[in-house]
Design a protein around this motif. Structure first.
Motif, mmCIF file in Angstrom:
data_model
loop_
_atom_site.group_PDB
_atom_site.id
_atom_site.type_symbol
_atom_site.label_atom_id
_atom_site.label_comp_id
_atom_site.label_asym_id
_atom_site.label_seq_id
_atom_site.Cartn_x
_atom_site.Cartn_y
_atom_site.Cartn_z
ATOM 1 N N THR A 40 -0.352 2.960 -8.871
ATOM 2 C CA THR A 40 -0.407 1.647 -8.211
ATOM 3 C C THR A 40 -1.358 1.600 -7.033
ATOM 4 O OG1 THR A 40 1.442 2.285 -6.800
ATOM 5 C CG2 THR A 40 1.975 1.102 -8.828
ATOM 6 N N LYS A 41 -2.003 2.725 -6.734
ATOM 7 C CA LYS A 41 -2.850 2.723 -5.535
ATOM 8 C C LYS A 41 -4.293 2.997 -5.916
ATOM 9 C CE LYS A 41 0.590 4.627 -2.394
ATOM 10 N NZ LYS A 41 1.358 5.463 -3.277
ATOM 11 N N GLY A 42 -5.163 2.267 -5.275
ATOM 12 C CA GLY A 42 -6.584 2.518 -5.506
ATOM 13 C C GLY A 42 -7.413 1.708 -4.533
ATOM 14 N N CYS A 43 -8.670 2.074 -4.414
ATOM 15 C CA CYS A 43 -9.584 1.247 -3.609
ATOM 16 C C CYS A 43 -10.999 1.582 -4.040
ATOM 17 C CB CYS A 43 -9.396 1.497 -2.109
ATOM 18 S SG CYS A 43 -10.043 3.078 -1.545
ATOM 19 N N PHE A 44 -11.923 0.691 -3.701
ATOM 20 C CA PHE A 44 -13.337 0.947 -3.968
ATOM 21 C C PHE A 44 -13.956 1.493 -2.688
ATOM 22 C CE2 PHE A 44 -12.305 -2.617 -6.877
ATOM 23 C CZ PHE A 44 -12.431 -1.890 -8.047
ATOM 24 N N TYR A 45 -14.909 2.382 -2.857
ATOM 25 C CA TYR A 45 -15.504 3.058 -1.709
ATOM 26 C C TYR A 45 -17.018 3.024 -1.883
ATOM 27 C CZ TYR A 45 -15.808 6.663 1.936
ATOM 28 O OH TYR A 45 -16.060 7.347 3.105
ATOM 29 N N GLU A 77 -7.036 7.471 2.689
ATOM 30 C CA GLU A 77 -8.149 6.512 2.712
ATOM 31 C C GLU A 77 -7.775 5.242 1.945
ATOM 32 O OE1 GLU A 77 -11.830 5.517 4.115
ATOM 33 O OE2 GLU A 77 -10.871 7.452 4.465
ATOM 34 N N ILE A 78 -7.114 5.436 0.780
ATOM 35 C CA ILE A 78 -6.686 4.279 -0.020
ATOM 36 C C ILE A 78 -5.699 3.444 0.787
ATOM 37 C CG2 ILE A 78 -5.368 3.590 -2.074
ATOM 38 C CD1 ILE A 78 -6.506 6.094 -3.478
ATOM 39 N N GLY A 79 -4.739 4.115 1.436
ATOM 40 C CA GLY A 79 -3.743 3.395 2.247
ATOM 41 C C GLY A 79 -4.400 2.547 3.314
ATOM 42 N N HIS A 80 -5.363 3.145 4.034
ATOM 43 C CA HIS A 80 -6.047 2.393 5.101
ATOM 44 C C HIS A 80 -6.821 1.211 4.515
ATOM 45 C CE1 HIS A 80 -4.866 4.907 8.334
ATOM 46 N NE2 HIS A 80 -5.587 5.959 8.001
ATOM 47 N N LEU A 133 -16.943 7.483 -10.329
ATOM 48 C CA LEU A 133 -18.111 6.636 -10.060
ATOM 49 C C LEU A 133 -18.222 5.656 -11.214
ATOM 50 C CD1 LEU A 133 -20.629 6.080 -8.312
ATOM 51 C CD2 LEU A 133 -21.877 7.640 -9.776
ATOM 52 N N ARG A 134 -18.057 4.368 -10.913
ATOM 53 C CA ARG A 134 -18.233 3.325 -11.940
ATOM 54 C C ARG A 134 -19.739 3.094 -12.056
ATOM 55 N NH1 ARG A 134 -13.900 -0.238 -12.784
ATOM 56 N NH2 ARG A 134 -15.154 -2.091 -12.428
ATOM 57 N N VAL A 135 -20.314 3.607 -13.140
ATOM 58 C CA VAL A 135 -21.776 3.732 -13.209
ATOM 59 C C VAL A 135 -22.460 2.374 -13.211
ATOM 60 C CG1 VAL A 135 -23.689 4.712 -14.512
ATOM 61 C CG2 VAL A 135 -21.518 5.913 -14.407
ATOM 62 N N ARG A 136 -21.921 1.401 -13.964
ATOM 63 C CA ARG A 136 -22.627 0.110 -14.060
ATOM 64 C C ARG A 136 -22.479 -0.711 -12.794
ATOM 65 N NH1 ARG A 136 -21.717 -0.871 -20.120
ATOM 66 N NH2 ARG A 136 -22.964 0.873 -20.841
ATOM 67 N N GLU A 137 -21.462 -0.393 -11.991
ATOM 68 C CA GLU A 137 -21.257 -1.161 -10.750
ATOM 69 C C GLU A 137 -21.787 -0.420 -9.535
ATOM 70 O OE1 GLU A 137 -18.717 -0.909 -13.025
ATOM 71 O OE2 GLU A 137 -19.032 -2.948 -13.724
ATOM 72 N N SER A 138 -22.204 0.839 -9.718
ATOM 73 C CA SER A 138 -22.595 1.688 -8.586
ATOM 74 C C SER A 138 -21.531 1.602 -7.500
ATOM 75 C CB SER A 138 -23.951 1.247 -8.017
ATOM 76 O OG SER A 138 -24.280 2.068 -6.924
ATOM 77 N N GLN A 139 -20.360 2.070 -7.865
ATOM 78 C CA GLN A 139 -19.200 1.901 -6.982
ATOM 79 C C GLN A 139 -18.302 3.124 -7.161
ATOM 80 O OE1 GLN A 139 -16.602 -1.348 -8.216
ATOM 81 N NE2 GLN A 139 -17.020 -2.349 -6.300
ATOM 82 N N VAL A 140 -17.846 3.690 -6.047
ATOM 83 C CA VAL A 140 -16.907 4.811 -6.144
ATOM 84 C C VAL A 140 -15.496 4.247 -6.173
ATOM 85 C CG1 VAL A 140 -15.962 6.774 -4.873
ATOM 86 C CG2 VAL A 140 -18.418 6.532 -5.119
ATOM 87 N N LEU A 141 -14.681 4.829 -7.048
ATOM 88 C CA LEU A 141 -13.290 4.369 -7.204
ATOM 89 C C LEU A 141 -12.370 5.515 -6.823
ATOM 90 C CD1 LEU A 141 -11.027 2.534 -8.492
ATOM 91 C CD2 LEU A 141 -11.588 3.609 -10.673
ATOM 92 N N PHE A 142 -11.460 5.267 -5.873
ATOM 93 C CA PHE A 142 -10.416 6.232 -5.528
ATOM 94 C C PHE A 142 -9.122 5.761 -6.178
ATOM 95 C CE2 PHE A 142 -12.389 7.408 -1.118
ATOM 96 C CZ PHE A 142 -13.342 8.162 -1.773
ATOM 97 N N SER A 165 0.837 -1.204 0.000
ATOM 98 C CA SER A 165 0.000 0.000 0.000
ATOM 99 C C SER A 165 0.873 1.256 0.000
ATOM 100 C CB SER A 165 -0.911 -0.008 1.226
ATOM 101 O OG SER A 165 -0.117 0.016 2.386
ATOM 102 N N TYR A 166 2.193 1.110 0.139
ATOM 103 C CA TYR A 166 3.099 2.278 0.105
ATOM 104 C C TYR A 166 4.287 1.934 -0.788
ATOM 105 C CZ TYR A 166 5.305 -0.681 3.634
ATOM 106 O OH TYR A 166 5.869 -1.759 4.298
ATOM 107 N N ASP A 167 4.866 2.963 -1.392
ATOM 108 C CA ASP A 167 5.951 2.771 -2.342
ATOM 109 C C ASP A 167 7.247 3.263 -1.708
ATOM 110 O OD1 ASP A 167 7.708 2.737 -4.398
ATOM 111 O OD2 ASP A 167 6.597 4.071 -5.733
#
Length: 1761
Positions: free
Chosen positions: A1694-1699, A1742-1745, A1680-1689, A1212-1214
């Motif tokens: 290399t870092k990301g998470c779904f919210y 938030e992504i790190g956590h 906002l991934r519209v078809r998945e109803s999912q927020v993407l950070f 989660s960290y570089d």
């Protein structure tokens, strides 16, 4: 090269023909010929190869244009007999529009289904029809379409009510459904018929053509070229990567071209990858085949002649044209249907439609899609021809399905997928069953594909090859078709429908017979096992058939004759199955309690047993229907009930339940823990899990229980229980005469005892279920909704649950409905969610009495949780903790005899035995659970008796007398104690305290029943009341005893608390000094914002200038989080550092279009007011020694190197970028800020006025210019000039001040400076770069600005509301900024100061100073104040730093006022307010200054007459700057803020101005020093950039800058889905994007997660979202991934998470993946929370956590999104 030339020649070659070509003449000629077919083919043969496929790169625009003019236009002329533009318009005008909507869904388009009115879940509406329908007020379901279906609006069979929307509502005049052909002339009909025949025949010929090098007769080209295409076809076996790699090798293309080829192949089904002569294309084909045939079948490649490809291209165009033309008129649609379905000369299956269907699997994906669309817009939109098409489809069903099973394309690209459009129409489905015997056809086709059978003819799924498994998956679609056919039950039956349905049922029973007993298991005693058992296929089949079995029962329930016949057929099938099972079944006789029964010996633990018994279970379902429909009572003579053999009925279900019990008891893994045993046990455990699981239990576990109930209701209860004991292998324990004593033997094997205990518990539970489960309509006298109520109630007894959890826990019917909404409000109340979490249903208190601890759908874990929750609830309510069984509804007559099980001798013997063991607890051969179950059973029996007594009438004797039997002692010779006596014995047993309440409740109930019996026997009332009195006194005694115990416990608790309090006071008195000292230290270490007021309490607080308040000096002591040592913060001490995270930011940007700067050349000294890029520093507030941090970071680096050698995944960290997690809170950090002491200015210095200071600073700057030039190689001319500027005596230019900081602090100053520079400019570290201090000052200013905006947006006061971590971060940043010049080259920092000051005080020696409209004033203030230290260090005149800071501040404030007035918009027409005396002065001052500016700037400024407007502009525009300045000076000097600024109260302006040493009328700053400032004003206004910017030449920012916010989202989520469905991929030629993703920062829609939109970023291929984050958010993105109803950070590559998304359904839950389909609406609080994370710069944190909490997120390739 040749190909390219021919490309260019094409248009010129066609030009002459094109000019000479007359559409009208061609059409006229066609009208006169007799053989139109031949003429049109000749025309196509001539022109098609000249238009299409002329080179390697196709040009669709010119092809379409030419095809329209040369090919389609003559057809349209012929069709209309006149100019098509008028002819088609007439047709459209005369057309009666269809009441069917027929809108074909695009991929991802929203669809709506009404849960209340839809005939089945496949009935859907498009968005427009839905919004105009009644269904939007109902409970509806929203999903996204996979593409291909169409809107069912207007189809009366699809909706129970509201079939039409407002748009498709039929007119009254339309009611007489006339033939649409009536409007057309016979000529017109004939012409249409001819054209459609020719065009459709041509299209079918070409699309089904399988020769690669020649054309059908009549289409041979006049001049044949020698050009070929190497055509690559799509398959579902090879991956994108394999295709890309192969193409690069085969046709020598770049990776980008290969990706483009692969994308087109996947989308259209085929693509030419090479163009040239035959040999050239054949070579490419051989390479592709060779490269892809190693692992699997090779890719399909064909070398096709260009003319064949050309005609196929036009054939698709022709089908599109047909679809377009029939849209003008229903009459044309009908003619096309007629042409398509007309039989050819070959007879059966010779129509054009048949030909297309039967060749479906041979066509490529693009061709299939086009003709499917044509079928949908023609055949399926005309009700008459839909029926004819359905018949043809049913006739060819078997062949079509066989083709589909062999094909490898997904079902959505197969013609079989159209079944849903016909089979779900009830009238069509029934017609197909009766006329085409469809039900039988589907089942027979399905069974034919499953050929693997064992010797008994059962399905055998073990040893399945991968190919067979693939085939099995495809065959399952047939079950879907059967479900469509059965989905709506008939309301009226014809004899023919009965006959065909029963024939279908026969076939279905054949299928079930093949499943009865399949996959049998045998307990492994030895170590050998052939192979791991295959169980999934059998369970998949069972799950798929679950709804079919339920639907067949529902069909049977609608007709008595059908039900009776079905019951007979099913019984015959079961008898047939039983005749085949004879393993280990020797007859034996069982005797117990004076009863005996003949049965067979069968040990589940030794013989084969199967969990699959669908025939038995179907019979059980039908048996319940006999009772529910009262057929059993009305037509007993027609039913074979007397022929039934109850032991046969119960045998197999009982074995199945015993198997479950034995697995629970651990018997199936008892022979060691070898791998073999673990495999068998885990497979069995999974089977049993699914057997009880909500998806399968309705047709598995529940039906087995019903079958036991049906069997037991027809048997002697004693016989039933003996058979149960025998199957559970417990008969030997309970049947022995010494049963009650034998369990005391000491030498029994511990494992065996444990297993027997568990088996006994399971058996007792089974008896409870057989007697107690009466909530199925037909078994008990209940309503249909009672069952679902009970399910919900028992789920909520475990804990409060969210709507989605409840839905998952309830079985769904074939319409995906649970029926929960109808009853939920009776049993639960809804509690809404907060900003996090979800809404919960809580059980209504009055429903708790219906709780049954042994509810049959509880798992063991559920049961213990529910028990704990309910006991806790009872304790809270002050009730006793007994959990007695609930009152049950009475049985239906067919099952009424089941209650006798509760009073039969065998059960009483068993109950007595367990109670006897419990009395003598030493042996341990019983368990508390066993006793608890026995008590529960006794409770059930007592309640049954009580119910019967209460409900009995005078003349009706109560036959149930459990109290009598439980009072009788055992019979001679043993004379054992009665059950009642044993209960009384156990009442006060100390080892059974837990069950004390339950035993007391039982005895109380016994007393109550005795009373009832005495009363009903009309005995004297005295005895009755006496016994009741005794009962009441016993009850009162219990209550009193409990109260006494509670009181004693309370007193004991109070005494202990008092003792602890006394000891604490004593300890503090003993250690007074220690406490005093620690309190002082605590006081010293508090944050500066909490410092106490200055020495003179009456003086007003000021944070800048000579009158600055001097806070009392305190030692600042902090503790290192790593070594826990305390350390005072001193300039010469050990360095203490704060973990920090520096990031680039565009959160406050007013100009996202500014191109990114070149990091090597960019000069960041002046920040533009549009704040397009900034550098933000945040901190978690945790402090470490610098050496402790260095050791920690080195350890992290070493660990990372070791990890990289083992695992090639990201963390989660570089570490390579200097990132690490804070050792305490694991917050992402990438540098550390050194903590520095507060700088103390002395108040006795010289304090010059503005004029004197301007003069002094001018001299100092000249001296510095001279000194700086000396350091560089210069010409002699400059030297002479230089000597004319002597420095003031007290200003030593070459004096090098001593550095006040220790070596570790100096090192940390460099560390943080380098990190800010590296991140802020995206460059490699360089400690010597002169821009380092600038970046640090800029970061300090930007961080202050972002915090100030955040406080405004959240309506918080300026001081006192910041968390400590932000407070400490700002203090550290400001103090670091004032000290960072000591770590840099002093002349460089002085140079920065000179250039910064030159923006305010024109300096001829400084070139290219910016105009004041291009400078952000807070950045300028922070930079000029912090850089002044480098100049002041060489000044020995005693000049006060505070005075200089105040002059700089005043000067920049005036400049900012000028900036605001120059950019203030035109006057708004508002009501002027009455001004007070003070305000008039301010307004007058504003007018004077504005007019001065107008004279200097000229006509660029509009005339403004209102001083009120100008002063309001200045006051509101300058406030953010003043607040930012207050934060800056407060944290720099540590002056406490006035209490008024700690709250949001009126009068803040005056207090803020006072705190900043400013007059509240800011214009006095200018008018008070007008002579000095006017020349400066003149310099600012005459800068060439001013005119340019004001006249629209640059970015003009007006003040105050509005806070940025995330984009506005629509309230209804379906609006977003609709927007996304019309979004096409920008790089794929109009193709729909598969993962449309919305940027919440700027509102751009992106095509995410696809090869087509990958771009190169810093040498790496990244997806559209990652590329966008760098352009829009400086590397941080919120999508906002519209078809998945999912927020993407996203952060970096290399870092990301779904919210969790901000959209919630009515139950307060998100629906990520849109699986549940409930309507979603925007939750503004949750969206504000996401916005706050963004504004706080907390996205990366938030992504790190998230990544630390969920390691699977680390492995995702975020850069490809």
């Amino acid at each position: 090269m040749a190909a390219a030339e021919s490309d260019r020649e094409v248009p010129s070659a066609l030009c002459t023909e094109f000019l000479n070509f007359s559409v009208k003449d061609t059409a006229s000629k066609w009208l006169q010929v007799t053989d139109l077919y031949k003429e049109v083919y000749h025309h196509l043969a001539r022109y098609v190869p000249k238009i299409y496929c002329l080179g390697p790169n196709l040009n669709p625009q010119s092809e379409d244009l030419l095809a329209q003019m040369l090919l389609q236009a003559p057809l349209e002329w012929y069709l209309c007999g006149e100019d098509p533009s008028t002819g088609l318009a007439k047709l459209e005008q005369n057309n009666q529009p269809s009441q069917l909507c027929g809108h074909v869904f695009k991929v991802g388009e929203p669809t709506y289904s009404c849960r209340e009115c839809a005939a089945d879940p496949t009935c859907v509406l498009c968005m427009q029809c839905f919004l105009g329908s009644v269904h939007k007020e109902h409970r509806y379901r929203m999903t996204t379409s996979g593409g291909g279906g169409f809107c069912d609006c207007g189809d009366t069979e699809a909706w129970k009510k509201g079939p039409y929307c407002q748009k498709h509502e039929p007119n009254i005049s339309d009611s007489c459904q006339e033939d649409p052909l009536a409007h057309l002339s016979t000529d017109m009909i004939a012409r249409c018929y001819n054209v459609f025949s020719v065009v459709l025949k041509y299209a079918v010929d070409m699309l089904t053509w399988d020769k690669e090098d020649e054309l059908p007769p009549g289409l041979e080209p006049p001049d044949r070229s020698d050009t070929y295409y190497c055509m690559l076809f799509n398959d579902e076996v090879h991956t994108y990567e394999q295709v890309i790699y192969t193409l690069q090798k085969a046709v020598n293309c770049t990776q980008k071209e290969a990706v483009s080829f692969a994308t087109t192949v996947d989308r259209d089904g085929r693509k030419s990858v090479r163009f040239g002569d035959f040999a050239f294309c054949e070579l490419a084909k051989s390479v592709i085949v060779r490269n892809t045939s190693r692992q699997s079948k090779p890719l399909r490649v064909q070398v096709m002649h260009s003319s064949v490809v050309a005609h196929q291209c036009f054939a698709l165009k022709a089908l599109h044209w047909l679809g377009h033309v029939i849209g003008y008129s229903d009459a044309l649609r009908r003619i096309l249907c007629q042409v398509g379905l007309e039989r050819g000369p070959e007879g059966e299956n010779s129509s054009l439609v048949d030909t297309l269907m039967l060749c479906d699997s041979k066509m490529w994906k693009g061709a299939r899609n086009v003709y499917h669309q044509l079928f949908m817009s023609s055949l399926l939109m005309d009700l008459k021809y839909k029926k004819l098409f359905a018949i043809q489809f049913a006739k060819n069903y078997e062949r079509l399905q066989s083709d589909y099973v062999k094909d490898d394309h997904d079902r959505e690209f197969s013609v079989t997928d159209l079944s849903v459009q016909m089979f779900t129409v009830p009238s069509l489905a029934r017609m197909l069953i009766t006329e085409e015997n469809l039900m039988t056809t589907i089942i027979r086709t399905f069974v034919d594909h499953l050929r693997h059978r064992d010797l008994q003819g059962r399905f055998q799924f073990e040893r399945y090859t991968a190919q067979q498994a693939f085939k099995f998956r495809r065959v399952q679609s047939l079950i879907g078709d059967l479900k469509y056919v059965l989905i709506s039950r008939p309301t009226e039956w014809s004899d023919q429908l009965r006959e065909k349905f029963l024939e279908g049922l026969d076939t279905f029973l054949e299928l079930l017979k093949c499943m009865q007993g399949m996959d049998p298991v045998v307990r492994q005693v030895g170590q050998h096992i052939e192979m791991e058992p295959e169980w999934e296929a059998a369970f998949t089949l069972q799950m798929k058939l679950t709804h079919i079995i339920s639907m067949i029962q529902e069909w049977c329930a609608t007709d008595e004759r059908v039900l009776i016949e079905a019951y007979k057929k099913c019984l015959t099938a079961l008898t047939h199955c039983h005749s085949g099972f004879a393993d280990g079944e020797q007859p034996i006789t069982l005797s117990m309690c004076g009863h005996s029964v003949d049965t067979i010996r069968y040990c589940v633990s030794q013989e084969k047993v199967s969990i699959h018994l669908p025939v038995s279970r179907l019979l059980a379902g039908l048996h319940v229907l006999l009772s529910k429909m009262e057929v059993a009572y009305r037509f007993p003579e027609q039913l074979p009930l007397s022929e039934l053999s109850p032991p046969m009925l119960i045998e197999h279900p009982l074995r199945c339940l015993v198997l479950c019990a034995q697995v629970h008891a651990g018997m199936w893994r008892r022979n060691g823990f070898s791998l073999v045993n673990q495999v068998v046990h885990s497979v069995l455990w999974l089977q049993i899990y699914y057997y009880h699981n909500v998806k399968c239990r309705v047709e598995m576990f529940d039906k087995d229980l019903i079958m036991l109930q049906a069997g037991a209701s027809m048997m002697d209860p004693n016989h039933f229980l003996m058979i149960v004991l025998s199957r559970f292998e417990l008969y030997h324990i309970f049947s022995s005469a010494e049963c009650r004593k034998r369990y005391n033997r000491e030498n029994a094997n511990k494992d065996v005892v444990q297993q027997n205990n568990t088996l006994t518990e399971e058996m007792l539970h089974l008896i409870m279920m057989v007697v107690g489960e009466r909530f199925e309509s037909g078994i008990g006298q209940v309503e249909g909704c009672d069952e679902i109520k009970r399910e919900i109630l028992h789920q909520l007894c475990i804990r409060p649950m969210a709507h989605s959890e409840l839905v998952k826990a309830l079985p769904e019917n074939e319409n995906k409905e649970t029926g929960m909404e109808r009853v939920i409000d009776c049993v639960a109340s809804f509690k809404k969610p907060g900003v996090t979490g979800r809404g919960l249903y809580e059980l209504r208190p009055e429903c708790a009495k219906q709780f049954n601890l042994y509810f049959h759908h509880y798992s063991r874990a559920d049961q213990s949780k529910a028990e704990e929750a309910q006991r806790k609830l009872k304790r809270q309510n002050g009730e006793d903790t007994a959990l007695p069984p609930p009152v049950l509804p009475p049985f239906c007559p067919l099952f009424a005899s089941l209650v006798n099980i509760l009073q039969c001798d065998v059960l009483l013997g068993m109950l007595g035995a367990v109670l006897q063991w419990a009395v003598e607890p030493s042996a341990g051969h019983w368990s508390e659970s066993m006793l608890q179950r026995v008590l529960h059973l006794i409770g059930m029996a007592l309640l049954e008796e009580q119910q019967q007594l209460e409900n009995s009438s005078e003349d009706n004797d109560v036959y149930f007398n459990f109290t009598l039997k439980m009072s009788r002692p055992g019979e001679a010779p043993s004379n054992t104690a009665s059950v009642l006596a044993l209960l009384e014995n156990l009442q006060n047993a100390p080892h059974l305290e837990v069950h004390e309440d339950m035993i007391r409740w039982l005895l109380k109930t016994v007393a109550g029943i005795k009373t009832l019996r005495e009363r009903s026997a009309s005995t004297s009332t005295v005895t009755a009341s006496g016994s009741r009195g005794q009962e009441e006194t016993a009850c009162d005694k219990d209550k009193a005893e409990r109260k006494r115990k509670a009181e004693m416990a309370r007193l004991r608790r109070e005494k202990v608390m008092a003792q602890m309090s006394e000891m604490q006071r004593h300890f503090i008195n003993e250690n007074k000094e220690l406490f005093q000292q620690s309190l002082e230290e605590l006081d010293a270490s508090t944050s500066t914002s909490l410092d106490h007021s200055p020495a003179s309490p009456d003086a007003a607080l000021a944070c800048v200038g000579p009158r600055r308040s001097r806070p009392r000096e305190k030692r600042q002591v902090v503790t290192c989080i790593l070594c826990q040592e305390e350390q005072e913060i001193r300039a010469d001490g050990k360095a203490m550092v704060l973990a920090a995270f520096v990031q680039r930011s565009t959160v406050m940007s007013k100009n996202r279009t500014r191109p990114p700067h070149d990091p090597k050349r960019y000069d960041p000294l002046f920040m533009h007011p549009d704040l397009s890029f900034g550098t933000h520093t945040g901190s978690c507030g945790h402090i470490m020694h610098s050496h402790c941090w260095q050791r920690y970071f080195e350890a992290v680096q070493a660990k990372e190197q070791r990890r990289q050698q083992r695992l090639r995944v990201h963390t989660s960290y570089d570490v390579g970028n200097g990132e690490f997690l804070c050792p305490l809170c694991e917050c992402l950090s990438n540098t550390v800020i050194p903590l520095l002491p507060r700088t103390m200015g002395s108040s006795s210095c010289e304090q010059p006025g503005l004029g004197q200071w301007l003069k002094t600073s001018g001299q100092q700057i000249k001296a510095m210019h001279s000194a700086h030039r000396k350091l560089q190689p210069v010409s002699t001319v400059e030297e002479t000039v230089e000597e004319e500027c002597p420095a003031p005596e007290v200003f030593t230019v070459d004096y090098i001040p001593t550095n006040p900081y220790s070596s570790t602090i100096k090192e940390m100053l460099t560390t943080f400076g380098s990190a800010t520079y590296k991140v802020g400019l995206k460059v490699h570290p360089n400690e010597q770069d002169p821009r380092i201090p600038i970046m640090c000052w800029s970061s300090c200013a930007y961080t202050i600005q972002s915090i100030e905006r955040l406080l405004v947006d959240e309506k918080k006061p300026l001081f006192g509301s910041l968390p400590c971590r932000q407070d400490d971060c700002l203090s550290s940043l400001a103090r670091f900024g004032s000290a960072c010049w000591t770590a840099a080259c002093q002349p460089t920092v002085q140079g920065h100061f000179i250039r910064l000051l030159a923006a305010l005080i024109p300096d001829p020696q400084v070139e290219a100073s910016p105009c004041i409209l291009d400078v952000d004033m807070l950045h300028l203030l922070v930079s000029v104040v912090l850089s002044y230290g480098s100049v002041h260090s060489q000044d020995s005149s005693g000049l006060s730093v505070d005075a200089v800071q105040l002059h700089l501040f005043h000067l920049i404030t005036v400049a900012h006022m000028v900036q605001i007035l120059l950019t203030s918009g035109p006057e708004e027409v508002t009501m002027e307010q009455e001004s007070g005396e003070a305000e008039r002065g301010e307004e007058e001052g504003a007018c004077r200054l504005y007019n001065t500016l107008r004279t200097l700037v000229g006509s660029s400024l509009p005339e403004v007459g209102s001083g009120w407007h100008l002063w309001r502009c200045v006051k509101t525009g300058i406030l953010p700057y003043l607040r930012g300045a207050a934060l800056f000076f407060h944290h720099l000097h540590g002056v406490p803020a006035p209490p008024e600024l700690h709250a949001l109260c009126p009068g803040q302006w005056e207090v803020l101005c006072g705190y900043l040493s400013l007059p509240s009328n800011l214009l006095q700053l200018f008018h008070g020093q007008q002579e000095l400032l006017e020349p400066l004003l003149h310099g600012w206004c005459t800068h060439p950039g001013i005119q340019q910017t004001l006249q629209g030449g640059g970015v003009l920012v007006s003040f105050p800058r509005e806070s940025n916010s995330l984009i506005d989202l629509p309230d209804d989520y379906s609006a977003l889905i609709n927007q996304a469905s019309s979004f096409t991929c920008p790089k794929s030629g109009g193709d729909k994007s598969r993962a449309p993703t919305l940027c919440l920062v700027c509102g751009s829609m992106l095509c995410s997660q696809s090869y087509c939109c990958q771009t190169e970023l810093e040498g790496e291929d990244v997806g559209a979202c990652t590329a966008h984050t760098f352009a829009c958010g400086a590397g941080v993105g919120i999508f906002l991934r519209v078809r998945e109803s999912q927020v993407l950070f996203l952060a970096g590559k290399t870092k990301g998470c779904f919210y969790a998304p901000p959209y919630l359904d009515d139950y307060g839950e998100t629906d990520q993946g849109l699986r549940r389909g409930n309507p979603l609406h925007l939750c503004h609080e949750r969206y504000r929370k996401i916005q706050k994370l963004w504004r706080q710069h907390s996205i990366t944190e938030e992504i790190g956590h998230a990544q630390e909490a969920n390691q699977t997120l680390v492995g995702i390739d975020w850069q490809h999104l």
